[in-house]
Design a protein around this motif. Structure first.
Motif, PDB file in Angstrom:
ATOM      1  N   SER A 208     -16.500  -8.320   6.721  1.00 19.58           N
ATOM      2  CA  SER A 208     -15.684  -9.203   5.879  1.00 19.58           C
ATOM      3  C   SER A 208     -15.613  -8.673   4.447  1.00 19.58           C
ATOM      4  CB  SER A 208     -16.274 -10.615   5.902  1.00 19.58           C
ATOM      5  OG  SER A 208     -17.603 -10.607   5.403  1.00 19.58           O
ATOM      6  N   LYS A 209     -16.762  -8.174   3.932  1.00 19.59           N
ATOM      7  CA  LYS A 209     -16.740  -7.595   2.589  1.00 19.59           C
ATOM      8  C   LYS A 209     -15.833  -6.369   2.538  1.00 19.59           C
ATOM      9  CE  LYS A 209     -21.349  -9.136   1.141  1.00 19.59           C
ATOM     10  NZ  LYS A 209     -22.693  -8.695   0.701  1.00 19.59           N
ATOM     11  N   LEU A 210     -15.926  -5.537   3.578  1.00 22.45           N
ATOM     12  CA  LEU A 210     -15.073  -4.350   3.626  1.00 22.45           C
ATOM     13  C   LEU A 210     -13.601  -4.737   3.685  1.00 22.45           C
ATOM     14  CD1 LEU A 210     -14.796  -1.279   3.891  1.00 22.45           C
ATOM     15  CD2 LEU A 210     -15.052  -1.542   6.361  1.00 22.45           C
ATOM     16  N   GLN A 211     -13.295  -5.787   4.443  1.00 24.89           N
ATOM     17  CA  GLN A 211     -11.906  -6.232   4.523  1.00 24.89           C
ATOM     18  C   GLN A 211     -11.414  -6.723   3.168  1.00 24.89           C
ATOM     19  OE1 GLN A 211      -9.997  -5.887   7.197  1.00 24.89           O
ATOM     20  NE2 GLN A 211      -8.253  -6.676   6.060  1.00 24.89           N
ATOM     21  N   ARG A 212     -12.288  -7.483   2.473  1.00 24.99           N
ATOM     22  CA  ARG A 212     -11.895  -7.937   1.134  1.00 24.99           C
ATOM     23  C   ARG A 212     -11.712  -6.760   0.188  1.00 24.99           C
ATOM     24  NH1 ARG A 212     -15.765 -12.066   2.237  1.00 24.99           N
ATOM     25  NH2 ARG A 212     -17.343 -10.977   1.001  1.00 24.99           N
ATOM     26  N   ALA A 213     -12.615  -5.756   0.302  1.00 25.73           N
ATOM     27  CA  ALA A 213     -12.482  -4.575  -0.555  1.00 25.73           C
ATOM     28  C   ALA A 213     -11.194  -3.810  -0.247  1.00 25.73           C
ATOM     29  CB  ALA A 213     -13.694  -3.663  -0.367  1.00 25.73           C
ATOM     30  N   VAL A 214     -10.858  -3.718   1.045  1.00 17.63           N
ATOM     31  CA  VAL A 214      -9.612  -3.032   1.421  1.00 17.63           C
ATOM     32  C   VAL A 214      -8.406  -3.783   0.876  1.00 17.63           C
ATOM     33  CG1 VAL A 214      -8.161  -2.420   3.382  1.00 17.63           C
ATOM     34  CG2 VAL A 214     -10.594  -1.910   3.452  1.00 17.63           C
ATOM     35  N   HIS A 219      -4.171  -4.179  -3.192  1.00 14.11           N
ATOM     36  CA  HIS A 219      -3.590  -4.895  -4.336  1.00 14.11           C
ATOM     37  C   HIS A 219      -3.631  -4.035  -5.596  1.00 14.11           C
ATOM     38  CE1 HIS A 219      -2.501  -8.224  -6.922  1.00 14.11           C
ATOM     39  NE2 HIS A 219      -3.586  -8.003  -7.654  1.00 14.11           N
ATOM     40  N   LEU A 220      -4.758  -3.342  -5.807  1.00 15.77           N
ATOM     41  CA  LEU A 220      -4.874  -2.485  -6.991  1.00 15.77           C
ATOM     42  C   LEU A 220      -3.914  -1.300  -6.917  1.00 15.77           C
ATOM     43  CD1 LEU A 220      -8.742  -2.472  -7.500  1.00 15.77           C
ATOM     44  CD2 LEU A 220      -7.032  -3.677  -8.864  1.00 15.77           C
ATOM     45  N   ASP A 221      -3.729  -0.747  -5.713  1.00 16.86           N
ATOM     46  CA  ASP A 221      -2.760   0.352  -5.572  1.00 16.86           C
ATOM     47  C   ASP A 221      -1.354  -0.114  -5.947  1.00 16.86           C
ATOM     48  OD1 ASP A 221      -4.706   2.114  -4.766  1.00 16.86           O
ATOM     49  OD2 ASP A 221      -4.426   1.710  -2.622  1.00 16.86           O
ATOM     50  N   LYS A 222      -0.994  -1.317  -5.469  1.00 17.14           N
ATOM     51  CA  LYS A 222       0.321  -1.850  -5.837  1.00 17.14           C
ATOM     52  C   LYS A 222       0.412  -2.088  -7.346  1.00 17.14           C
ATOM     53  CE  LYS A 222       1.180  -4.142  -1.417  1.00 17.14           C
ATOM     54  NZ  LYS A 222       1.403  -5.443  -0.736  1.00 17.14           N
ATOM     55  N   GLU A 223      -0.687  -2.618  -7.924  1.00 14.02           N
ATOM     56  CA  GLU A 223      -0.693  -2.869  -9.364  1.00 14.02           C
ATOM     57  C   GLU A 223      -0.586  -1.565 -10.146  1.00 14.02           C
ATOM     58  OE1 GLU A 223      -0.682  -5.550 -12.500  1.00 14.02           O
ATOM     59  OE2 GLU A 223      -0.702  -5.963 -10.340  1.00 14.02           O
ATOM     60  N   ILE A 224      -1.307  -0.536  -9.673  1.00 17.53           N
ATOM     61  CA  ILE A 224      -1.239   0.773 -10.344  1.00 17.53           C
ATOM     62  C   ILE A 224       0.175   1.338 -10.264  1.00 17.53           C
ATOM     63  CG2 ILE A 224      -2.013   3.167 -10.156  1.00 17.53           C
ATOM     64  CD1 ILE A 224      -4.759   2.032  -9.321  1.00 17.53           C
ATOM     65  N   LEU A 225       0.814   1.185  -9.103  1.00 21.57           N
ATOM     66  CA  LEU A 225       2.184   1.680  -8.958  1.00 21.57           C
ATOM     67  C   LEU A 225       3.129   0.960  -9.921  1.00 21.57           C
ATOM     68  CD1 LEU A 225       4.061   3.540  -7.356  1.00 21.57           C
ATOM     69  CD2 LEU A 225       4.350   1.702  -5.693  1.00 21.57           C
TER      70      LEU A 225
END
Length: 323
Positions: A208-214, A219-225
């Protein structure tokens, strides 16, 4: 029950087909046949039970307790036999009512009822004969198996490999050791299952933690883009602003240079230009007044012309030309 007894009802029915037996006698014959079949089945089961209880270690005198146990077992077997026979009788009666009584007409002396009854009894006899053959073959195989087991036991006794009390004690000790080992293994298995459950729980938590991290990474990749696109837009606007600033600086320098090169005219020239400008403004006002007067005169002339034109048309309408 012998084959002659089983074939007697069928021969009597075949001989008395013309006499047309009543339904009550037919039911009695069916019950007798089903009773014979159940008796054969029960005898076979009792023979199997008796064979399983045989002790091939030799003949010995039974004790009183053993006799009581055997009597109780025999009584239990008789009760079981009676219950099985009763169930089979009920089943046979139900099938007879379903297949024969409910399908034949209620009229007495019906040939169709007699034929159905004869066919039913013949089928029962065929099934009983096949059952007898099967039981005979099974009996032969059981006898051969019993003979083989007795021969093997006799050979073991001759060689001296028969089990004794000491061997039984050793087997009990080994059995107890194996049971202890199995219990320890079971405890270890339970512990491993508990550890496996805890491990699975921890694994699910990390999943579950890994899923949240993914999800956060996506989300961060989209924000960076988006931020990169915004940065590119800001850079383009910055370049445009730099170009505008350069143009503005060039225009400012040009204006500053013009301002530095500007020289005020003399006062006399300014006064002359002012006087000329005043004269021109007066001339313009005078001509504007003349234009207004000319427009008013033109309006008067047009009005007179329209009036004369209207009068002329009226006269022409009253006095047409050529009269």
């Amino acid at each position: 029950m012998s084959d002659e007894d089983s074939e007697t009802p069928a021969t009597e029915l075949q001989g008395g087909e013309e006499n047309e037996l009543p339904i009550i006698q037919l039911c009695a014959l069916v019950e007798e046949v089903s009773y014979g079949n159940s008796a054969l089945n029960t005898e076979t089961e009792m023979f199997e039970k008796y064979y399983n209880k045989l002790e091939p270690t030799g003949q010995r005198h039974p004790r009183l307790s053993e006799i009581k146990v055997m009597g109780a077992e025999f009584a239990q077997a008789i009760i079981e036999e009676a219950e099985i026979r009763w169930v089979e009788v009920q089943k046979a009666v139900y099938e007879f009512k379903k297949d024969i009584l409910k399908t034949i007409p209620k009229k007495k002396g019906s040939i169709l009822a007699t034929q159905k009854m004869i066919k039913y009894i013949e089928d029962m006899n065929c099934r009983r004969d096949s059952m007898k053959d099967k039981l005979r073959l099974k009996n032969v195989s059981l006898k051969a198996q019993r003979k083989k087991m007795l021969l093997q036991l006799r050979q073991k006794e001759e060689v001296g490999e028969a089990l004794r009390d000491v061997d039984f004690q050793q087997l009990k000790i080994k059995n107890a050791q194996f049971l202890e080992t199995a219990e320890a293994k079971n405890q270890e298995l339970v512990q491993l299952k508990l550890e496996c459950g805890n491990t699975l729980q921890i694994l699910n938590t990390y999943k579950s933690k890994l899923q949240r991290a993914v999800d956060m990474s996506i989300h961060l990749d989209k924000e960076i883009l988006l931020r990169k696109e915004l940065l590119e837009k800001i850079e383009r606007e910055t370049l445009q602003v730099e170009e505008d600033r350069a143009k503005a600086e060039a225009a400012n320098k040009r204006l500053c240079r013009q301002l530095a090169e500007f020289r005020a005219p003399p006062v006399i020239l300014y006064v002359r230009e002012k006087i000329v400008t005043g004269d021109l403004e007066k001339t313009i006002k005078m001509w504007e007044r003349k234009v207004e007067i000319a427009e008013m005169s033109l309006k008067g002339y047009r009005k007179a012309w329209n009036k004369m034109k209207t009068t002329n048309e009226h006269l022409q309408a009253i006095c047409p030309p050529g009269k």
